[in-house]
Design a protein around this motif. Structure first.
Motif, mmCIF file in Angstrom:
data_model
loop_
_atom_site.group_PDB
_atom_site.id
_atom_site.type_symbol
_atom_site.label_atom_id
_atom_site.label_comp_id
_atom_site.label_asym_id
_atom_site.label_seq_id
_atom_site.Cartn_x
_atom_site.Cartn_y
_atom_site.Cartn_z
ATOM 1 N N GLY A 29 0.343 -1.188 -0.266
ATOM 2 C CA GLY A 29 0.166 0.150 -0.128
ATOM 3 C C GLY A 29 1.060 0.807 0.121
ATOM 4 O O GLY A 29 1.471 1.321 -0.396
ATOM 5 N N GLU A 30 0.371 2.613 0.070
ATOM 6 C CA GLU A 30 0.496 3.488 0.564
ATOM 7 C C GLU A 30 0.916 4.871 2.049
ATOM 8 O O GLU A 30 -0.109 3.865 2.029
ATOM 9 C CB GLU A 30 0.039 4.435 -0.978
ATOM 10 C CG GLU A 30 0.837 4.433 -1.693
ATOM 11 C CD GLU A 30 -0.564 4.551 -3.312
ATOM 12 O OE1 GLU A 30 -1.203 6.007 -2.846
ATOM 13 O OE2 GLU A 30 0.316 5.109 -4.697
ATOM 14 N N PHE A 31 1.846 5.430 2.162
ATOM 15 C CA PHE A 31 1.780 5.829 2.881
ATOM 16 C C PHE A 31 2.061 7.213 3.060
ATOM 17 O O PHE A 31 3.025 7.745 1.541
ATOM 18 C CB PHE A 31 3.283 6.163 4.262
ATOM 19 C CG PHE A 31 3.156 6.507 4.928
ATOM 20 C CD1 PHE A 31 2.324 6.072 6.260
ATOM 21 C CD2 PHE A 31 3.839 7.617 5.216
ATOM 22 C CE1 PHE A 31 2.669 6.892 7.187
ATOM 23 C CE2 PHE A 31 4.033 8.498 6.563
ATOM 24 C CZ PHE A 31 3.856 8.277 7.183
ATOM 25 N N PHE A 71 3.915 16.230 8.182
ATOM 26 C CA PHE A 71 2.427 16.712 9.225
ATOM 27 C C PHE A 71 0.831 15.966 8.771
ATOM 28 O O PHE A 71 1.686 15.161 7.575
ATOM 29 C CB PHE A 71 2.062 18.172 9.772
ATOM 30 C CG PHE A 71 2.115 18.399 8.499
ATOM 31 C CD1 PHE A 71 0.248 18.818 7.622
ATOM 32 C CD2 PHE A 71 3.268 19.994 8.204
ATOM 33 C CE1 PHE A 71 0.710 19.636 6.633
ATOM 34 C CE2 PHE A 71 2.745 20.408 6.524
ATOM 35 C CZ PHE A 71 1.896 20.371 5.871
ATOM 36 N N SER A 72 0.593 15.817 9.291
ATOM 37 C CA SER A 72 -0.911 14.688 8.550
ATOM 38 C C SER A 72 -0.328 13.634 7.308
ATOM 39 O O SER A 72 -0.808 13.434 6.654
ATOM 40 C CB SER A 72 -1.828 15.652 7.321
ATOM 41 O OG SER A 72 -1.815 17.251 7.919
ATOM 42 N N PRO A 73 -0.096 12.797 7.811
ATOM 43 C CA PRO A 73 0.162 11.197 8.040
ATOM 44 C C PRO A 73 -1.091 10.690 7.669
ATOM 45 O O PRO A 73 -1.567 10.584 8.502
ATOM 46 C CB PRO A 73 0.643 10.549 8.610
ATOM 47 C CG PRO A 73 0.960 11.009 10.057
ATOM 48 C CD PRO A 73 0.537 12.790 10.233
ATOM 49 N N ARG A 74 -1.327 9.709 6.382
ATOM 50 C CA ARG A 74 -1.930 8.954 5.585
ATOM 51 C C ARG A 74 -1.532 8.202 5.817
ATOM 52 O O ARG A 74 -1.216 7.301 4.465
ATOM 53 C CB ARG A 74 -3.017 9.375 4.560
ATOM 54 C CG ARG A 74 -3.621 10.379 4.837
ATOM 55 C CD ARG A 74 -4.682 10.722 6.038
ATOM 56 N NE ARG A 74 -5.593 11.920 5.773
ATOM 57 C CZ ARG A 74 -5.598 12.499 6.780
ATOM 58 N NH1 ARG A 74 -4.766 12.290 7.355
ATOM 59 N NH2 ARG A 74 -6.048 14.274 6.696
ATOM 60 N N ALA A 79 -0.019 -2.375 6.957
ATOM 61 C CA ALA A 79 1.211 -2.355 8.231
ATOM 62 C C ALA A 79 0.265 -1.490 8.942
ATOM 63 O O ALA A 79 0.073 -0.704 8.755
ATOM 64 C CB ALA A 79 2.320 -2.876 8.146
ATOM 65 N N HIS A 80 1.091 -1.581 10.525
ATOM 66 C CA HIS A 80 0.782 -0.342 11.523
ATOM 67 C C HIS A 80 2.016 0.175 11.292
ATOM 68 O O HIS A 80 3.648 0.270 10.618
ATOM 69 C CB HIS A 80 0.991 -1.388 12.647
ATOM 70 C CG HIS A 80 0.077 -1.898 13.294
ATOM 71 N ND1 HIS A 80 -0.431 -2.568 13.407
ATOM 72 C CD2 HIS A 80 -1.489 -0.943 14.387
ATOM 73 C CE1 HIS A 80 -1.929 -3.353 14.073
ATOM 74 N NE2 HIS A 80 -1.975 -1.964 14.676
ATOM 75 N N LEU A 96 0.122 3.998 14.028
ATOM 76 C CA LEU A 96 -1.473 5.044 13.078
ATOM 77 C C LEU A 96 -2.193 3.445 12.253
ATOM 78 O O LEU A 96 -1.074 2.716 11.834
ATOM 79 C CB LEU A 96 -1.033 5.744 11.221
ATOM 80 C CG LEU A 96 -0.482 6.906 12.332
ATOM 81 C CD1 LEU A 96 0.222 7.426 10.325
ATOM 82 C CD2 LEU A 96 -1.772 8.005 12.737
ATOM 83 N N ARG A 97 -2.936 3.523 12.464
ATOM 84 C CA ARG A 97 -3.613 1.984 12.343
ATOM 85 C C ARG A 97 -3.349 1.313 10.345
ATOM 86 O O ARG A 97 -3.011 2.260 9.297
ATOM 87 C CB ARG A 97 -4.810 2.076 12.479
ATOM 88 C CG ARG A 97 -5.319 1.931 13.785
ATOM 89 C CD ARG A 97 -6.676 1.333 14.410
ATOM 90 N NE ARG A 97 -7.650 3.117 12.929
ATOM 91 C CZ ARG A 97 -8.184 3.438 14.103
ATOM 92 N NH1 ARG A 97 -8.033 4.113 14.608
ATOM 93 N NH2 ARG A 97 -9.287 4.478 12.494
ATOM 94 N N PRO A 98 -3.237 0.361 10.451
ATOM 95 C CA PRO A 98 -3.495 -0.235 8.838
ATOM 96 C C PRO A 98 -4.763 0.474 7.870
ATOM 97 O O PRO A 98 -5.323 0.614 8.894
ATOM 98 C CB PRO A 98 -3.823 -2.006 8.538
ATOM 99 C CG PRO A 98 -2.687 -2.341 9.898
ATOM 100 C CD PRO A 98 -3.448 -1.126 10.874
ATOM 101 N N PHE A 99 -4.574 0.965 7.219
ATOM 102 C CA PHE A 99 -5.264 0.821 5.976
ATOM 103 C C PHE A 99 -5.684 2.024 6.093
ATOM 104 O O PHE A 99 -6.035 3.136 5.070
ATOM 105 C CB PHE A 99 -6.139 -0.188 5.724
ATOM 106 C CG PHE A 99 -6.193 -1.096 5.515
ATOM 107 C CD1 PHE A 99 -5.247 -1.613 4.108
ATOM 108 C CD2 PHE A 99 -6.226 -2.365 6.541
ATOM 109 C CE1 PHE A 99 -4.683 -2.636 3.435
ATOM 110 C CE2 PHE A 99 -5.258 -3.683 5.934
ATOM 111 C CZ PHE A 99 -4.877 -3.694 4.558
ATOM 112 N N THR A 100 -6.588 2.066 7.769
ATOM 113 C CA THR A 100 -7.325 3.704 7.429
ATOM 114 C C THR A 100 -6.485 4.882 8.788
ATOM 115 O O THR A 100 -6.698 5.510 8.637
ATOM 116 C CB THR A 100 -8.681 3.747 8.307
ATOM 117 O OG1 THR A 100 -8.542 2.300 9.540
ATOM 118 C CG2 THR A 100 -9.545 2.652 7.428
#
Length: 116
Positions: A29-31, A71-74, A79-80, A96-100
């Motif tokens: 996925g993407e960060f 700032f404002s990571p998504r 993965a965590h 930060l939780r996986p996916f959301t």
């Protein structure tokens, strides 16, 4: 001089990211994150499929003497994501939780590690 240093650091980080081959133990996925560019304007950046248990230093904000933190990571990976206030995965951290998982503009970061 600062611009030159920032460009060299960003180019070096990009070279390392491209040169390191993929691994079977990588988050999928993407960060995403935001940061303030050298021109003072907000920018967004992302990277895909980061390796697990490897500290990723955000290249645009790696030097605390020449940049504000990101700032404002998504976290859109499976993965965590543990984000850190310091480079090299040091300082205070937040998971930060996986996916959301996401953080507001108040959540500052300079590095992140992905934990399956």
């Amino acid at each position: 001089m600062r611009l030159r240093t920032a460009v060299v650091a960003a180019a070096g980080a990009l070279t390392l990211l491209v040169a390191v081959p993929g691994s079977a133990s990588a988050a999928t996925g993407e960060f995403e994150y935001s940061y303030v560019g050298l021109d003072g304007q907000p920018r967004q950046e992302r990277f895909s499929d980061p390796e697990d248990y490897t500290c990723v230093v955000i290249p645009e904000v790696a030097d605390p003497n020449s940049s504000e933190p990101a700032f404002s990571p998504r976290n859109r990976t499976d993965a965590h994501a543990r984000v850190f206030t310091g480079a090299d995965c040091t300082g205070d951290h937040f998971d930060l939780r996986p996916f959301t998982g996401y953080g507001s503009a108040r959540l500052k970061l300079r590095s992140v590690v992905f934990l399956p």
